[in-house]
Design a protein around this motif. Structure first.
Motif, PDB file in Angstrom:
ATOM      1  N   LEU A  38       0.536  -1.662   0.087  1.00 23.12           N
ATOM      2  CA  LEU A  38      -0.112   0.367  -0.257  1.00 23.12           C
ATOM      3  C   LEU A  38       1.063   1.339  -0.344  1.00 23.12           C
ATOM      4  O   LEU A  38       1.312   1.552   1.217  1.00 23.12           O
ATOM      5  CB  LEU A  38      -0.748  -0.127   1.254  1.00 23.12           C
ATOM      6  CG  LEU A  38      -1.678  -0.943   1.328  1.00 23.12           C
ATOM      7  CD1 LEU A  38      -2.419  -0.772   2.762  1.00 23.12           C
ATOM      8  CD2 LEU A  38      -2.798  -1.078  -0.081  1.00 23.12           C
ATOM      9  N   GLU A  39       1.078   1.943  -0.845  1.00 29.10           N
ATOM     10  CA  GLU A  39       1.303   3.231  -1.212  1.00 29.10           C
ATOM     11  C   GLU A  39       0.893   3.766  -0.521  1.00 29.10           C
ATOM     12  O   GLU A  39      -0.259   4.065  -0.114  1.00 29.10           O
ATOM     13  CB  GLU A  39       1.414   4.009  -2.480  1.00 29.10           C
ATOM     14  CG  GLU A  39       1.993   2.783  -3.528  1.00 29.10           C
ATOM     15  CD  GLU A  39       3.589   3.110  -3.286  1.00 29.10           C
ATOM     16  OE1 GLU A  39       3.964   3.840  -3.219  1.00 29.10           O
ATOM     17  OE2 GLU A  39       4.341   1.621  -4.247  1.00 29.10           O
ATOM     18  N   SER A  40       1.410   5.424  -0.106  1.00 31.69           N
ATOM     19  CA  SER A  40       0.495   6.014   1.007  1.00 31.69           C
ATOM     20  C   SER A  40      -0.359   7.225   0.340  1.00 31.69           C
ATOM     21  O   SER A  40      -0.957   7.344  -0.471  1.00 31.69           O
ATOM     22  CB  SER A  40       1.633   7.428   1.060  1.00 31.69           C
ATOM     23  OG  SER A  40       1.199   8.495   1.820  1.00 31.69           O
ATOM     24  N   GLY A  41      -1.820   6.646   1.044  1.00 30.19           N
ATOM     25  CA  GLY A  41      -2.960   6.709   0.051  1.00 30.19           C
ATOM     26  C   GLY A  41      -3.776   6.124  -0.426  1.00 30.19           C
ATOM     27  O   GLY A  41      -4.784   6.472  -0.310  1.00 30.19           O
ATOM     28  N   GLU A  42      -3.011   5.058  -0.612  1.00 27.26           N
ATOM     29  CA  GLU A  42      -3.480   3.892  -1.080  1.00 27.26           C
ATOM     30  C   GLU A  42      -4.473   3.171  -0.114  1.00 27.26           C
ATOM     31  O   GLU A  42      -4.600   3.005   1.122  1.00 27.26           O
ATOM     32  CB  GLU A  42      -2.978   3.487  -1.792  1.00 27.26           C
ATOM     33  CG  GLU A  42      -2.953   1.856  -3.435  1.00 27.26           C
ATOM     34  CD  GLU A  42      -2.118   1.827  -3.810  1.00 27.26           C
ATOM     35  OE1 GLU A  42      -2.390   0.801  -4.520  1.00 27.26           O
ATOM     36  OE2 GLU A  42      -0.883   1.217  -2.819  1.00 27.26           O
ATOM     37  N   ARG A  43      -5.801   2.399  -1.137  1.00 26.22           N
ATOM     38  CA  ARG A  43      -5.935   1.562  -0.281  1.00 26.22           C
ATOM     39  C   ARG A  43      -6.430  -0.025  -0.410  1.00 26.22           C
ATOM     40  O   ARG A  43      -6.560  -0.185  -1.927  1.00 26.22           O
ATOM     41  CB  ARG A  43      -7.210   1.977   0.557  1.00 26.22           C
ATOM     42  CG  ARG A  43      -8.673   2.219  -0.634  1.00 26.22           C
ATOM     43  CD  ARG A  43     -10.546   2.480  -1.058  1.00 26.22           C
ATOM     44  NE  ARG A  43     -11.004   3.128  -2.060  1.00 26.22           N
ATOM     45  CZ  ARG A  43     -10.964   4.074  -2.622  1.00 26.22           C
ATOM     46  NH1 ARG A  43      -9.741   5.128  -2.402  1.00 26.22           N
ATOM     47  NH2 ARG A  43     -11.735   4.543  -4.072  1.00 26.22           N
ATOM     48  N   GLY A  44      -6.987  -1.179   0.067  1.00 27.21           N
ATOM     49  CA  GLY A  44      -7.007  -2.194  -0.386  1.00 27.21           C
ATOM     50  C   GLY A  44      -7.106  -3.531   0.049  1.00 27.21           C
ATOM     51  O   GLY A  44      -7.907  -3.003   1.180  1.00 27.21           O
ATOM     52  N   ILE A  96      -6.820   1.067   4.419  1.00 26.95           N
ATOM     53  CA  ILE A  96      -6.031   2.609   3.934  1.00 26.95           C
ATOM     54  C   ILE A  96      -4.480   2.400   4.168  1.00 26.95           C
ATOM     55  O   ILE A  96      -4.690   2.614   6.167  1.00 26.95           O
ATOM     56  CB  ILE A  96      -7.148   3.550   4.089  1.00 26.95           C
ATOM     57  CG1 ILE A  96      -7.060   4.726   2.606  1.00 26.95           C
ATOM     58  CG2 ILE A  96      -7.467   3.453   4.918  1.00 26.95           C
ATOM     59  CD1 ILE A  96      -7.630   5.562   2.385  1.00 26.95           C
ATOM     60  N   ASN A  97      -3.858   3.045   3.835  1.00 23.68           N
ATOM     61  CA  ASN A  97      -2.813   3.669   4.422  1.00 23.68           C
ATOM     62  C   ASN A  97      -2.419   4.850   4.411  1.00 23.68           C
ATOM     63  O   ASN A  97      -2.393   5.822   3.594  1.00 23.68           O
ATOM     64  CB  ASN A  97      -1.418   3.391   3.669  1.00 23.68           C
ATOM     65  CG  ASN A  97      -0.343   3.858   3.773  1.00 23.68           C
ATOM     66  OD1 ASN A  97       0.439   4.510   4.721  1.00 23.68           O
ATOM     67  ND2 ASN A  97       0.851   3.326   3.316  1.00 23.68           N
ATOM     68  N   HIS A  98      -3.189   5.635   5.602  1.00 26.46           N
ATOM     69  CA  HIS A  98      -2.480   6.857   5.298  1.00 26.46           C
ATOM     70  C   HIS A  98      -1.798   7.977   6.370  1.00 26.46           C
ATOM     71  O   HIS A  98      -1.267   9.096   6.145  1.00 26.46           O
ATOM     72  CB  HIS A  98      -3.701   7.893   6.794  1.00 26.46           C
ATOM     73  CG  HIS A  98      -5.023   7.605   6.791  1.00 26.46           C
ATOM     74  ND1 HIS A  98      -6.113   8.321   5.609  1.00 26.46           N
ATOM     75  CD2 HIS A  98      -6.153   6.788   7.500  1.00 26.46           C
ATOM     76  CE1 HIS A  98      -6.844   7.959   5.666  1.00 26.46           C
ATOM     77  NE2 HIS A  98      -7.100   7.162   6.907  1.00 26.46           N
ATOM     78  N   VAL A 102       5.447   3.516   2.335  1.00 23.81           N
ATOM     79  CA  VAL A 102       4.906   2.559   1.758  1.00 23.81           C
ATOM     80  C   VAL A 102       5.089   1.438   2.789  1.00 23.81           C
ATOM     81  O   VAL A 102       5.673   1.076   4.162  1.00 23.81           O
ATOM     82  CB  VAL A 102       5.732   2.113   0.186  1.00 23.81           C
ATOM     83  CG1 VAL A 102       5.357   0.159   0.110  1.00 23.81           C
ATOM     84  CG2 VAL A 102       5.589   3.057  -0.379  1.00 23.81           C
ATOM     85  N   LYS A 104       4.046  -2.753   3.691  1.00 28.54           N
ATOM     86  CA  LYS A 104       3.326  -4.333   3.296  1.00 28.54           C
ATOM     87  C   LYS A 104       2.868  -4.639   4.347  1.00 28.54           C
ATOM     88  O   LYS A 104       3.355  -5.195   5.333  1.00 28.54           O
ATOM     89  CB  LYS A 104       4.714  -4.745   3.424  1.00 28.54           C
ATOM     90  CG  LYS A 104       4.661  -5.964   2.850  1.00 28.54           C
ATOM     91  CD  LYS A 104       5.379  -7.109   2.481  1.00 28.54           C
ATOM     92  CE  LYS A 104       5.621  -7.557   1.792  1.00 28.54           C
ATOM     93  NZ  LYS A 104       7.110  -8.865   1.563  1.00 28.54           N
TER      94      LYS A 104
END
Length: 145
Positions: A38-44, A96-98, A102, A104
């Motif tokens: 998950l990059e910063s701001g990315e969700r999965g 989500i990555n707030h 990065v 993992k």
């Protein structure tokens, strides 16, 4: 005290059955079965590899883990997520990555917690008006910051 049974079906060989880390904990730990970057701001979506059958008149609330939130800025998009009593699909966790780095998600990682709560079913009545209350219709921020 009545004993409630949470039935859990593993649908993946590497799934880990939810468990309480400590006596008296409210939340059962949920574990990832997949890896995810998950990059910063990315969700999965994190898969748990389990299905559950809840006790009658309960729901499962999926909540973030405070350690992941504090150390890495990892939270859940729809927190708390609700799993209804009749759902029988795989439990998935939308993370989500707030944070600024990065992150993992690793297989076997504690990714969220699941709290089982009672549910009250209510009768819904349409009315012409509601009773008065001290707060009234004052909303967001009305009681101070």
């Amino acid at each position: 005290m009545e004993k409630y049974i949470l039935k859990v079906e593993k649908i993946s060989d590497n799934a880990i059955i939810p468990n309480y880390a400590n006596k008296g904990d409210a939340g059962l730990d949920l574990y990832s079965i997949n890896e995810l970057i998950l990059e910063s701001g990315e969700r999965g979506l994190v898969h748990t590899g389990i299905k559950i059958e809840l006790p009658e008149n309960t729901e499962a609330q999926i909540r973030p883990r405070s350690g992941l939130a504090l150390k890495h800025g990892i939270s859940l998009v729809n927190s708390p997520g609700t799993i209804d009593e009749g759902y029988r699909g795989e439990i998935g966790v939308i993370v989500i990555n707030h944070g600024q780095e990065v992150f993992k998600v690793e297989s076997g990682m504690k990714i969220a917690q699941m709290v089982i709560k009672p549910v009250w079913r209510v009768q819904v009545d349409e009315v012409k008006s509601l009773s008065d209350a001290q707060r009234g219709d004052r909303g967001f921020g009305s009681s101070g910051v």
